[in-house]
Design a protein around this motif. Structure first.
Motif, PDB file in Angstrom:
ATOM      1  N   UNK A  26       0.836  -1.208   0.000  1.00  0.00           N
ATOM      2  CA  UNK A  26       0.000   0.000   0.000  1.00  0.00           C
ATOM      3  C   UNK A  26       0.868   1.254   0.000  1.00  0.00           C
ATOM      4  N   UNK A  27       1.950   1.242   0.757  1.00  0.00           N
ATOM      5  CA  UNK A  27       2.856   2.397   0.776  1.00  0.00           C
ATOM      6  C   UNK A  27       3.455   2.617  -0.610  1.00  0.00           C
ATOM      7  N   UNK A  28       3.850   1.545  -1.273  1.00  0.00           N
ATOM      8  CA  UNK A  28       4.390   1.656  -2.624  1.00  0.00           C
ATOM      9  C   UNK A  28       3.365   2.186  -3.609  1.00  0.00           C
ATOM     10  N   UNK A  29       2.137   1.727  -3.475  1.00  0.00           N
ATOM     11  CA  UNK A  29       1.069   2.196  -4.353  1.00  0.00           C
ATOM     12  C   UNK A  29       0.804   3.679  -4.142  1.00  0.00           C
ATOM     13  N   UNK A  30       0.773   4.113  -2.902  1.00  0.00           N
ATOM     14  CA  UNK A  30       0.529   5.528  -2.605  1.00  0.00           C
ATOM     15  C   UNK A  30       1.674   6.382  -3.140  1.00  0.00           C
ATOM     16  N   UNK A  31       2.902   5.928  -2.971  1.00  0.00           N
ATOM     17  CA  UNK A  31       4.044   6.683  -3.495  1.00  0.00           C
ATOM     18  C   UNK A  31       3.979   6.773  -5.012  1.00  0.00           C
ATOM     19  N   UNK A  32       3.612   5.683  -5.671  1.00  0.00           N
ATOM     20  CA  UNK A  32       3.494   5.693  -7.136  1.00  0.00           C
ATOM     21  C   UNK A  32       2.409   6.663  -7.591  1.00  0.00           C
ATOM     22  N   UNK A  33       1.277   6.693  -6.892  1.00  0.00           N
ATOM     23  CA  UNK A  33       0.187   7.604  -7.255  1.00  0.00           C
ATOM     24  C   UNK A  33       0.623   9.052  -7.074  1.00  0.00           C
ATOM     25  N   UNK A  34       1.342   9.336  -5.988  1.00  0.00           N
ATOM     26  CA  UNK A  34       1.825  10.703  -5.748  1.00  0.00           C
ATOM     27  C   UNK A  34       2.795  11.127  -6.847  1.00  0.00           C
ATOM     28  N   UNK A  35       3.703  10.235  -7.219  1.00  0.00           N
ATOM     29  CA  UNK A  35       4.664  10.569  -8.269  1.00  0.00           C
ATOM     30  C   UNK A  35       3.954  10.796  -9.603  1.00  0.00           C
TER      31      UNK A  35
END
Length: 70
Positions: A26-35
């Motif tokens: 989930x943390x990786x997904x959120x970081x990808x969405x922010x980027x």
């Protein structure tokens, strides 16, 4: 040939709960969405700046964006 000597077996690490795996995903997904969001915003901003610069370089003096009334 000699056989390995019996001794204490190395302890295997306890299995981590599946919540840690999901939390990392989930943390990786959120970081990808922010980027992706920052990239999208930057692309739009640079496109608008490029259009304004093209207008000004063509010698026009009225390059303001006119938005239609709603």
């Amino acid at each position: 040939m000699s056989k390995p000597e019996p001794g204490p077996k190395p302890r295997s690490s306890p299995k981590s709960p599946s919540g840690n795996n999901r939390r990392g995903a989930m943390a990786g997904l959120i970081i990808a969405i922010v980027i992706l969001g920052i990239g999208w915003w930057l692309a739009r901003d640079l496109t608008a700046a490029s259009k304004m610069q093209d207008c000004l370089m063509s010698g026009r003096s009225n390059c303001n964006v006119i938005e239609p009334a709603r």
